[in-house]
Design a protein around this motif. Structure first.
Motif, PDB file in Angstrom:
ATOM      1  N   MET A 162       7.562   4.815   9.759  1.00 47.71           N
ATOM      2  CA  MET A 162       7.428   6.276   9.871  1.00 47.71           C
ATOM      3  C   MET A 162       8.105   6.957   8.706  1.00 47.71           C
ATOM      4  SD  MET A 162       5.804   7.622  12.318  1.00 47.71           S
ATOM      5  CE  MET A 162       4.909   7.026  13.701  1.00 47.71           C
ATOM      6  N   ALA A 163       9.272   6.443   8.357  1.00 54.56           N
ATOM      7  CA  ALA A 163      10.001   7.112   7.290  1.00 54.56           C
ATOM      8  C   ALA A 163       9.295   6.924   5.968  1.00 54.56           C
ATOM      9  CB  ALA A 163      11.402   6.538   7.213  1.00 54.56           C
ATOM     10  N   ASN A 164       8.549   5.834   5.864  1.00 48.69           N
ATOM     11  CA  ASN A 164       7.948   5.543   4.572  1.00 48.69           C
ATOM     12  C   ASN A 164       6.523   6.014   4.475  1.00 48.69           C
ATOM     13  OD1 ASN A 164      10.253   4.382   3.645  1.00 48.69           O
ATOM     14  ND2 ASN A 164       9.771   2.419   4.587  1.00 48.69           N
ATOM     15  N   LYS A 165       6.146   6.933   5.307  1.00 51.49           N
ATOM     16  CA  LYS A 165       4.787   7.466   5.228  1.00 51.49           C
ATOM     17  C   LYS A 165       4.604   8.174   3.909  1.00 51.49           C
ATOM     18  CE  LYS A 165       2.209   8.318   9.252  1.00 51.49           C
ATOM     19  NZ  LYS A 165       1.756   9.186  10.307  1.00 51.49           N
ATOM     20  N   LEU A 166       3.447   7.956   3.285  1.00 49.84           N
ATOM     21  CA  LEU A 166       3.215   8.556   1.981  1.00 49.84           C
ATOM     22  C   LEU A 166       2.790  10.004   2.131  1.00 49.84           C
ATOM     23  CD1 LEU A 166       1.304   5.610   0.381  1.00 49.84           C
ATOM     24  CD2 LEU A 166       3.627   6.325  -0.065  1.00 49.84           C
ATOM     25  N   ILE A 167       3.373  10.836   1.288  1.00 49.03           N
ATOM     26  CA  ILE A 167       3.028  12.247   1.356  1.00 49.03           C
ATOM     27  C   ILE A 167       1.585  12.458   0.942  1.00 49.03           C
ATOM     28  CG2 ILE A 167       3.555  14.485   0.368  1.00 49.03           C
ATOM     29  CD1 ILE A 167       6.379  13.837   0.418  1.00 49.03           C
ATOM     30  N   GLY A 168       1.143  11.618   0.026  1.00 53.46           N
ATOM     31  CA  GLY A 168      -0.225  11.757  -0.453  1.00 53.46           C
ATOM     32  C   GLY A 168      -1.258  11.612   0.661  1.00 53.46           C
ATOM     33  N   GLU A 169      -0.863  10.904   1.731  1.00 55.13           N
ATOM     34  CA  GLU A 169      -1.836  10.693   2.794  1.00 55.13           C
ATOM     35  C   GLU A 169      -1.762  11.734   3.895  1.00 55.13           C
ATOM     36  OE1 GLU A 169      -1.126   6.819   4.225  1.00 55.13           O
ATOM     37  OE2 GLU A 169      -1.657   5.857   2.330  1.00 55.13           O
TER      38      GLU A 169
END
Lengths: 341, 371
Positions: free
Chosen positions: B1-8
């Motif tokens: 969850m913490a590493n979700k990409l902002i681009g997505e």
């Protein structure tokens, strides 16, 4: 007020200052089209700047009365009525309720701390059940949000406490209707569990994201009356390298919780785990300033006690309590007098 | 969850490009800064920052579940309602079925009291088929101090479950399910548990035993107790998330150390309250405390204290959210640990946390200093 202090992006701020608008009053005295032309920004941007400037300088139309002196202020008399009508959540232990002024108050952040095994999680679970007590029984009839950062929420225990609560309510109705027999109550233990919204947070990013998201969540679930955070410090002790950064992020989180509490009139109960008895919190002194009320749980001889360590309106006092299979209750010792400082 | 990409996420293209240009790629990067700092860094107005942060937070938030659905999940998915029976009747009923899944359980006590014996018995019973009260799965036993003895395990099996063990090939299969690891250093251990995360689900591992956690740290040369506790910080969260993610019980043993004379044990306001209570904790008797520090003590969910008082070994449920503080006398036989009485004595008050080590010198010889 200086332009450099305004919450604007740095390029717009730079343009305003180089065009000569160094103070708030110079901005508010000009119209938006003039501002746009002078500073070389778009009309919409200029309009936004003016709107913000007006808000800050408080020259917008205000509601009459004595609060027109300072925008957004309320006078203390009006607040008194609000404070007295403030709903409180019972802890199921009347001694503890007494020193808390009736229970956990529904507009503040209350912190609960103590050594491991003293009962912090028990109080959290008890509160998330008690907030659901219907209004006919003197409760708030609300829902609870339980934010679990350590994995200490045990759903079997919540079921035990919910069952005990329903039994107590049934006995009470029997008593009130002079049947002296327990009669059926609408609420069932499973319904109580249904109304506890559980979030499992695995890192500090998720914790910050959740706090930001709670605003929207609570607007959609207006019945939520208590937010239990267990525990607020867990993830922040491990991973942060930059301590100053950590303090800033934590203070922002504390402010957000306070805003949530005030906006939606709900209680926020956070648990912190201590490193030592010196009351120096693991997160530093700046955190200690952010909470409104602090309760410390400790052992005294063979009994568990709660002590009001910090509160704007309650005197320092301690009271004893026990943890039974039915939840938190008064302790049955003979010396259970509330001790005032 | 913490590493979700902002681009997505659903942000406006323009905004997410600005984020990426400043190297803020995951949700973690964005949320580690305050809104003012983001505004300074990205040169974007406050309103836009606020709505971007709101969107990022919504995407990175953990999902919501009602407590009721948690309970129903447990009932449906977990065998035996999520508890591993210890085959000690009194203890199992106190713990609502046994060692719970998904959390850390700690066994702490002085040397020679029976912690490793308890762990070996647990490992054995977890490997059994479901018909005999086991979990029918593999067990990973991390044995730091070389206390694991297969001969002892087989002896325990033969004596306590004779009907299972005498069957053809059963002993071999059961013992074959217990995988023993012997890490030689903390970094070795760290590597092994990281690998474990993937293989646990694949290989049907149902129990993880770490015997003992304290020994891993004592091998390191870093001085001072503070440093040691800080090192463990990552391991604590990793083990907890491993237990929850795989829904398995993790049992860890811990040692004891002497209490420092100048360790305070009271809050400053307690002195002022003058409740007339006598300080008992300074007596010679209870000068032992659990090692590994207070962070560890907070992180474990269930703490079982094994101690010996006047020659009698006692196992106490010192910390458990679901049980009253009970103490059971036990002794060690060829079958492993067995309780002398299934009705525990309830110990109210903080005595439940004290660790005594008097008078059980039949396994260890204290040189004259027999306490």
């Amino acid at each position: 007020m200086e332009t450099s202090r305004l919450p604007l992006s740095s390029s717009i701020r730079g343009k305003l200052i180089s065009a000569g608008y160094t103070s708030l009053s110079s901005i508010s005295s000009v119209s938006s089209t003039d501002l746009a032309r002078d500073v070389n920004i778009t009309d919409t941007e200029a309009f936004e700047i003016l709107k913000m400037a007006n808000q800050i300088s408080g020259s917008s139309s205000c509601n009459g009365g004595s609060s027109s002196l300072v925008n957004g202020a309320k006078n203390a008399w009006d607040m008194l009525h609000e404070e007295e009508a403030l709903p409180r959540i019972t802890t199921s232990c009347s001694d503890l309720d007494k020193i808390l002024g009736g229970g956990i108050s529904c507009r503040d952040v209350t912190e609960i701390g103590g050594v491991p095994g003293i009962g912090k999680t028990q109080i959290g679970i008890q509160l998330s059940v008690n907030v659901q007590i219907p209004r006919e029984f003197g409760g708030l009839g609300g829902k609870a949000i339980y934010i679990d950062t350590e994995g200490s929420f045990m759903v079997e225990r919540a079921l035990q406490i919910a069952e005990a609560c329903v039994e107590d309510m049934e006995e009470y109705t029997g008593y009130m209707h002079k049947h002296f027999e327990a009669s059926q109550v609408q609420m069932k233990p499973r319904d109580i569990l249904e109304n506890i919204f559980y979030f499992r947070v695995c890192s500090y990013t998720e914790q910050i994201a959740l706090v930001n998201h709670l605003d929207k969540f609570i607007s959609e679930n207006k019945d939520v009356k208590v937010v239990i955070v267990d525990s607020i410090t867990f993830h922040f002790r491990q991973d942060f390298d930059d301590l100053a950064q950590r303090t800033r992020v934590l203070s922002e989180m504390a402010l957000k919780f306070m805003k949530l509490a005030k906006k939606f009139s709900l209680a926020v109960t956070t648990k912190y785990t201590e490193g030592s008895f010196q009351l120096a919190l693991a997160l530093g002194d700046s955190w200690s300033h952010s909470c409104t009320n602090r309760v410390i749980l400790y052992w005294n001889g063979d009994e568990r006690y709660a002590y009001i360590d910090k509160s704007p309106s309650l005197p320092s006092a301690s009271a004893s309590y026990t943890v039974t299979s039915r939840g938190l209750r008064n302790s049955s010792s003979s010396s259970k007098r509330v001790k005032m400082m | 969850m913490a590493n979700k990409l902002i681009g997505e996420m659903d942000l406006l293209k323009r905004i997410s490009n600005i984020f990426a240009a400043r190297n803020i790629i995951t949700a973690k990067d964005a949320l580690s800064m305050t809104e003012f700092e983001l505004m300074e860094l990205l040169d974007v107005g406050m309103k836009e920052i606020q709505s971007a942060v709101r969107l990022i937070s919504e995407a990175a938030s953990p999902p919501c579940q009602s407590a009721r659905s948690l309970l129903e999940q447990k009932v449906e998915n977990e065998y035996l309602l999520g508890h591993l029976p210890t085959h000690l009747k009194g203890l199992d009923s106190a713990l609502c079925g046994g060692i719970p899944f998904g959390v850390l359980t700690e066994l702490v006590g002085p040397p020679g009291i029976g912690k490793s014996q308890f762990c070996m018995k647990l490992a054995l019973s977890a490997s059994f088929p479901k018909a005999y009260g086991g979990l029918d799965g593999r067990v990973i036993y991390i044995d730091v101090e070389s206390k694991f003895s297969s001969r002892r395990v087989i002896e325990m099996g033969l004596k306590s479950f004779p009907e299972v063990f005498h069957l053809e090939g059963m002993a071999q299969e059961m013992a074959g399910r217990i995988l023993v690891l012997r890490p030689t250093s903390l970094s070795d251990f760290t590597e092994s548990i990281q690998e474990l995360k993937e293989s646990i689900l694949k290989n049907q591992v149902k129990l993880l035993v770490i015997d003992s956690m304290t020994a891993l740290l004592s091998g390191e040369n870093k001085p001072g107790a503070q440093r040691q506790q800080h090192q463990l910080g990552w391991h604590i969260s990793f083990l907890k998330s491993l237990a929850e993610f795989a829904r398995i019980p993790i049992v860890v043993t811990n040692q004891v150390r002497s209490q420092n004379r100048d360790e305070t044990s009271q809050y400053s306001f307690q002195a002022k309250l003058k409740d007339g209570f006598e300080e008992h904790t300074r007596t010679y008797d209870s000068h032992l405390v659990a090692a590994l520090g207070i962070n560890w003590a907070h992180a474990v969910t269930i703490r079982l204290v094994l101690e010996s008082k006047s020659g009698q070994r006692i196992i106490k449920v010192a910390k458990s959210p679901m049980s009253p503080p009970l103490a059971f006398p036990f002794h060690i036989t060829s079958e492993g640990i067995s309780l002398l009485s299934d009705d525990g004595a309830e110990l109210k008050g903080r005595g439940i946390n004290n660790i005594h080590a008097r008078g059980h010198s039949d396994m260890i010889n204290f040189n004259g200093d027999c306490s």
